[in-house]
Design a protein around this motif. Sequence first.
Motif, PDB file in Angstrom:
ATOM      1  N   ILE A   1      30.597  -7.132  -5.490  1.00  0.00           N
ATOM      2  CA  ILE A   1      30.533  -7.990  -6.564  1.00  0.00           C
ATOM      3  C   ILE A   1      30.478  -9.568  -5.883  1.00  0.00           C
ATOM      4  O   ILE A   1      30.153  -9.880  -6.975  1.00  0.00           O
ATOM      5  CB  ILE A   1      31.529  -6.807  -7.500  1.00  0.00           C
ATOM      6  N   PHE A   2      31.783  -9.530  -5.670  1.00  0.00           N
ATOM      7  CA  PHE A   2      32.250 -10.542  -4.980  1.00  0.00           C
ATOM      8  C   PHE A   2      30.551 -11.796  -4.502  1.00  0.00           C
ATOM      9  O   PHE A   2      30.703 -12.897  -4.695  1.00  0.00           O
ATOM     10  CB  PHE A   2      33.877 -10.402  -4.209  1.00  0.00           C
ATOM     11  N   LEU A   3      30.415 -11.336  -3.233  1.00  0.00           N
ATOM     12  CA  LEU A   3      29.084 -11.332  -3.074  1.00  0.00           C
ATOM     13  C   LEU A   3      28.317 -11.695  -3.287  1.00  0.00           C
ATOM     14  O   LEU A   3      27.429 -12.975  -3.534  1.00  0.00           O
ATOM     15  CB  LEU A   3      28.696 -11.088  -1.564  1.00  0.00           C
TER      16      LEU A   3
ATOM     17  N   GLY B   1      33.557  -3.860  -4.209  1.00  0.00           N
ATOM     18  CA  GLY B   1      34.742  -4.848  -4.609  1.00  0.00           C
ATOM     19  C   GLY B   1      33.918  -5.982  -4.051  1.00  0.00           C
ATOM     20  O   GLY B   1      33.295  -6.992  -4.502  1.00  0.00           O
ATOM     21  N   MET B   2      32.910  -5.879  -2.643  1.00  0.00           N
ATOM     22  CA  MET B   2      32.973  -6.962  -1.684  1.00  0.00           C
ATOM     23  C   MET B   2      31.547  -7.212  -2.909  1.00  0.00           C
ATOM     24  O   MET B   2      31.296  -8.422  -2.453  1.00  0.00           O
ATOM     25  CB  MET B   2      33.461  -6.782  -0.456  1.00  0.00           C
TER      26      MET B   2
ATOM     27  N   ALA C   1      26.467 -11.528 -10.717  1.00  0.00           N
ATOM     28  CA  ALA C   1      27.964 -10.381 -10.826  1.00  0.00           C
ATOM     29  C   ALA C   1      26.710  -9.184 -10.795  1.00  0.00           C
ATOM     30  O   ALA C   1      27.366  -8.324 -10.739  1.00  0.00           O
ATOM     31  CB  ALA C   1      28.594 -11.073 -11.339  1.00  0.00           C
TER      32      ALA C   1
ATOM     33  N   TRP D   1      26.922  -6.003  -8.810  1.00  0.00           N
ATOM     34  CA  TRP D   1      27.627  -4.738  -9.429  1.00  0.00           C
ATOM     35  C   TRP D   1      26.020  -3.540  -9.706  1.00  0.00           C
ATOM     36  O   TRP D   1      26.930  -2.009  -9.408  1.00  0.00           O
ATOM     37  CB  TRP D   1      27.714  -4.858 -10.922  1.00  0.00           C
TER      38      TRP D   1
ATOM     39  N   ILE E   1      28.608 -12.878  -6.882  1.00  0.00           N
ATOM     40  CA  ILE E   1      28.643 -13.650  -7.718  1.00  0.00           C
ATOM     41  C   ILE E   1      28.635 -15.532  -6.459  1.00  0.00           C
ATOM     42  O   ILE E   1      28.219 -15.936  -6.713  1.00  0.00           O
ATOM     43  CB  ILE E   1      30.396 -13.754  -7.972  1.00  0.00           C
ATOM     44  N   LEU E   2      29.074 -15.142  -5.736  1.00  0.00           N
ATOM     45  CA  LEU E   2      28.682 -16.155  -4.413  1.00  0.00           C
ATOM     46  C   LEU E   2      26.739 -16.470  -4.155  1.00  0.00           C
ATOM     47  O   LEU E   2      26.733 -17.782  -4.650  1.00  0.00           O
ATOM     48  CB  LEU E   2      29.423 -15.773  -2.880  1.00  0.00           C
TER      49      LEU E   2
ATOM     50  N   ARG F   1      28.582  -3.157   2.792  1.00  0.00           N
ATOM     51  CA  ARG F   1      30.551  -3.374   2.082  1.00  0.00           C
ATOM     52  C   ARG F   1      30.448  -3.313   1.613  1.00  0.00           C
ATOM     53  O   ARG F   1      29.578  -1.811   1.092  1.00  0.00           O
ATOM     54  CB  ARG F   1      29.855  -4.618   1.937  1.00  0.00           C
TER      55      ARG F   1
END
Length: 164
Positions: A105-107, A102-103, A147, A151, A109-110, A99
């Motif tokens: 980091i988004f993943l 950015g993806m 997050a 990161w 959080i999820l 990935r």
Amino acid sequence: MPDHSAVAPEINAKAALFAAFIAGAAFIMLGILLMVVAPVFVDDSSWSPAHRLAAIGMDKGALPLPANLGAAAITITTAIYAGLSLILAFLFALIVRGRTFGMVIFLGILFGLLVYLIGFYSVAPMLPGLNMARGWDVIIIHLTYGAILGWVYGSVARKTNRPL
């Protein structure tokens, strides 16, 4: 121009270890902050969340909150968090391989939200005392954990996967 290249095409063990340590430490620090600040707003012992988690690794007789929490409960709580963070970081690395940053980091959080939901709605009902720890404050700590996990994993994986 944004970098759309994959962070790590395969699991990066070094990045997972770094992410487990940093995100786990942040989770513990945020939890301690919560334990110190929460009693100002609610009638509860400042160490009760740590005590309830420590009861997982101790017997059920440890659940009634003593006047003095003790080093054993704090040590067990920290060991449980560290072990879970390590396992979760490698699971996360498996999920996000290939990935973009950015993806990742988004993943992350999820992933933090998913850990909260599974932990508090599937596992916690089987463990004494943890149901009482549900709330927005704990959700925010889990989102922050995710997050930071994303990161740090993404950052370390990008640097260690680049050719010299």
